[in-house]
Design an enzyme around this catalytic site. Structure first.
Site, PDB file in Angstrom:
ATOM      1  CB  THR A  13      -0.899   0.035   1.259  1.00  0.00           C
ATOM      2  OG1 THR A  13      -0.034  -0.139   2.397  1.00  0.00           O
ATOM      3  CG2 THR A  13      -1.941  -1.044   1.242  1.00  0.00           C
ATOM      4  N   GLY A  14       2.175   1.119   0.107  1.00  0.00           N
ATOM      5  CA  GLY A  14       3.054   2.282   0.223  1.00  0.00           C
ATOM      6  C   GLY A  14       3.418   2.880  -1.126  1.00  0.00           C
ATOM      7  CB  VAL A  16       8.548   1.963  -2.673  1.00  0.00           C
ATOM      8  CG1 VAL A  16       9.349   0.884  -3.390  1.00  0.00           C
ATOM      9  CG2 VAL A  16       9.378   3.232  -2.547  1.00  0.00           C
ATOM     10  NE  ARG A  41      -0.034   1.512   9.756  1.00  0.00           N
ATOM     11  CZ  ARG A  41       1.081   1.063  10.299  1.00  0.00           C
ATOM     12  NH1 ARG A  41       1.162   0.924  11.602  1.00  0.00           N
ATOM     13  NH2 ARG A  41       2.133   0.741   9.560  1.00  0.00           N
ATOM     14  CB  CYS A 130      16.472   6.274  -4.132  1.00  0.00           C
ATOM     15  SG  CYS A 130      16.420   7.141  -2.564  1.00  0.00           S
ATOM     16  CD  GLN A 157      18.258  12.089  -1.377  1.00  0.00           C
ATOM     17  OE1 GLN A 157      19.425  12.146  -1.018  1.00  0.00           O
ATOM     18  NE2 GLN A 157      17.440  11.154  -0.942  1.00  0.00           N
ATOM     19  CG  HIS A 243      15.976  11.250  -5.230  1.00  0.00           C
ATOM     20  ND1 HIS A 243      14.792  11.764  -4.747  1.00  0.00           N
ATOM     21  CD2 HIS A 243      16.291  10.212  -4.414  1.00  0.00           C
ATOM     22  CE1 HIS A 243      14.398  11.052  -3.696  1.00  0.00           C
ATOM     23  NE2 HIS A 243      15.292  10.107  -3.475  1.00  0.00           N
ATOM     24  CG  ASN A 316      12.199   9.327  -5.621  1.00  0.00           C
ATOM     25  OD1 ASN A 316      11.783  10.126  -6.455  1.00  0.00           O
ATOM     26  ND2 ASN A 316      11.578   9.101  -4.486  1.00  0.00           N
TER      27      ASN A 316
HETATM   28  P1  A2P Z   1       0.225   0.133   5.944  1.00  0.00           P
HETATM   29  O1  A2P Z   1      -0.466   0.734   4.756  1.00  0.00           O
HETATM   30  O2  A2P Z   1      -0.577  -0.987   6.530  1.00  0.00           O
HETATM   31  O3  A2P Z   1       0.671   1.142   6.960  1.00  0.00           O
HETATM   32  P2  A2P Z   1       5.179   4.398   2.771  1.00  0.00           P
HETATM   33  O4  A2P Z   1       6.663   4.187   2.532  1.00  0.00           O
HETATM   34  O5  A2P Z   1       4.508   5.025   1.608  1.00  0.00           O
HETATM   35  O6  A2P Z   1       4.942   5.107   4.064  1.00  0.00           O
HETATM   36  O7  A2P Z   1       4.557   2.925   2.935  1.00  0.00           O
HETATM   37  C1  A2P Z   1       5.014   2.001   3.897  1.00  0.00           C
HETATM   38  C2  A2P Z   1       4.447   0.629   3.597  1.00  0.00           C
HETATM   39  O8  A2P Z   1       4.959  -0.313   4.546  1.00  0.00           O
HETATM   40  C3  A2P Z   1       2.939   0.546   3.733  1.00  0.00           C
HETATM   41  O9  A2P Z   1       2.457  -0.414   2.800  1.00  0.00           O
HETATM   42  C4  A2P Z   1       2.759   0.054   5.169  1.00  0.00           C
HETATM   43  O10 A2P Z   1       1.542  -0.615   5.377  1.00  0.00           O
HETATM   44  C5  A2P Z   1       3.895  -0.948   5.216  1.00  0.00           C
HETATM   45  N1  A2P Z   1       4.306  -1.243   6.612  1.00  0.00           N
HETATM   46  C6  A2P Z   1       4.826  -0.390   7.508  1.00  0.00           C
HETATM   47  N2  A2P Z   1       5.133  -1.028   8.660  1.00  0.00           N
HETATM   48  C7  A2P Z   1       4.808  -2.336   8.467  1.00  0.00           C
HETATM   49  C8  A2P Z   1       4.890  -3.515   9.269  1.00  0.00           C
HETATM   50  N3  A2P Z   1       5.384  -3.486  10.501  1.00  0.00           N
HETATM   51  N4  A2P Z   1       4.474  -4.684   8.752  1.00  0.00           N
HETATM   52  C9  A2P Z   1       3.991  -4.733   7.492  1.00  0.00           C
HETATM   53  N5  A2P Z   1       3.887  -3.646   6.662  1.00  0.00           N
HETATM   54  C10 A2P Z   1       4.297  -2.465   7.141  1.00  0.00           C
END
Ligand code: A2P
Length: 344
Positions: A13-14, A16, A41, A130, A157, A243, A316
């Site tokens: 979901t992030g 990257v 979450r 990156c 960056q 970047h 990046n």
């Molecule tokens: P979530 O959407 O449930 O918070 P970004 O770099 O854009 O902030 O995204 C970080 C990504 O890493 C998101 O998909 C987030 O999920 C995931 N994430 C962060 N901490 C954890 C964790 N402890 N276990 C699994 N996924 C994680």
């Protein structure tokens, strides 16, 4: 029929992670099944892969059973916990966090630079920082031709390197300033809108930040050259994507800017944009969404013997993260015997 793979994306979901899904699809990676993993979450929400909605699952110790390859981009803490668990269950991890990059068991790979180092991996492969990736893709042809003894680099960056929350912060803060409203920064220690922060990641005892030291240590590991000197200043700028880097190098043997330009233009993964008379040079605005590393402003550095200056720009989230990770996975499947782990 050629083999297809069960692939996982941790951090799906992030900022990257979403690019990783897009890159797997755009590059035609042979995916048999796709598992989207994140934290509790976002469990139950969906992400899109090849036009289909994929349900996001919470990451647990059991998430990796049956997966062949997982791309991780969920931060250092999730990587440190889950990468060994995945590798022990037979799933090769390509990890985008900084947590495994200096581990001697873990190869650190830029496919255009050191593809040979992937052989002998034990189940965890690290994707470099990156800023390091784009610098080394640009410098590799010069390094091979005439050697490089010193690099000085200043980075510019974008906020997407910090993730989705930082993209929102720049956007909301900019809007707030235009409407003369208060905005308290949540992600960065200072206002990022209309500002430049010479501070990326935390400060270390030597006065450099961790981000700056990543550029030093990762360059030495990837080039397998502990004699190369590097000094970096990493700056966060109010740009959403890409970047940019001003790079000064001292080569071991002399090379003209023209010869350097020809070598860089022939190198894989690079596009030279270097016609300053026509205002043509790499820009974040035109490199966004592209997989290549753009190089321009190639010129002599008159201040030292054998000096060259360059301006290097890349997306990046793509070459600096997702594209490089998917290219590592492509290297793995080119020799299917590498899609196996022996992490202990
Ligand atoms: P979530 O959407 O449930 O918070 P970004 O770099 O854009 O902030 O995204 C970080 C990504 O890493 C998101 O998909 C987030 O999920 C995931 N994430 C962060 N901490 C954890 C964790 N402890 N276990 C699994 N996924 C994680």
């Amino acid at each position: 029929m050629s083999r297809e793979y069960n692939v996982g994306v941790l951090g799906a979901t992030g900022a990257v992670g979403r690019e990783m899904l897009k890159s797997l699809s755009d590059r035609g990676f042979p995916v048999k099944s796709l598992k989207a993993l994140a934290s509790s979450r976002s469990a139950g929400t969906t992400v899109e892969f090849e036009g289909k909605d994929i349900k996001v699952e919470e990451t647990t110790e059991k998430s990796f059973a049956g997966l062949d390859i997982a791309l991780f981009s969920a931060g250092g803490s999730a990587s440190s916990t889950f990468a060994p668990i995945a590798a022990k269950s037979g799933c090769v991890v390509v990890d985008n966090s900084s947590c495994w990059r200096q581990d001697t068991r873990v190869p650190l790979i830029v496919p255009e630079v050191n593809p040979q180092a992937i052989k002998g991996h034990k189940g965890i492969i690290a994707n470099p920082n990156c800023s390091t990736i784009q610098m080394l893709v640009a410098l590799k042809p010069i390094y091979d031709a005439v050697g490089i003894k010193r690099i000085v680099v200043s980075t510019y960056q974008s906020v997407s390197g910090t993730g989705n929350k930082a993209i929102e912060e720049l956007s909301e803060e900019t809007r707030a300033l235009f409407h003369s409203k208060e905005y308290t920064p949540k992600v960065y220690p200072h206002r990022i809108a209309f500002n430049c922060l010479p501070h990326i990641d935390s400060f270390t005892d030597n006065g450099y930040t961790k981000e700056e030291m990543k550029m030093v240590l990762e360059t030495q590991k990837i080039f397998e050259d502990h004699n190369i000197s590097i000094s970096a200043t990493c700056v966060r700028v109010p740009v959403f994507f890409c970047h940019s880097e001003a790079i000064w190098i001292e080569t071991l043997e002399e090379i003209s800017p023209e010869a350097a330009r020809d070598l860089i233009a022939k190198a894989p993964g690079v596009l030279v944009e270097d016609e300053p008379q026509k205002n043509l040079y790499p820009l974040a605005s035109s490199a966004a969404g592209r997989e290549e590393v753009f190089v321009g402003r190639i010129r002599k550095d008159f201040s030292v013997k054998n000096g060259l200056c360059l301006w290097v720009v890349a997306d990046n989230l793509k070459k600096g993260a997702a594209t490089n990770a998917v290219e590592i996975a492509e290297l793995l499947i080119r020799d299917p015997s590498l899609v196996a782990t022996n992490w202990s």
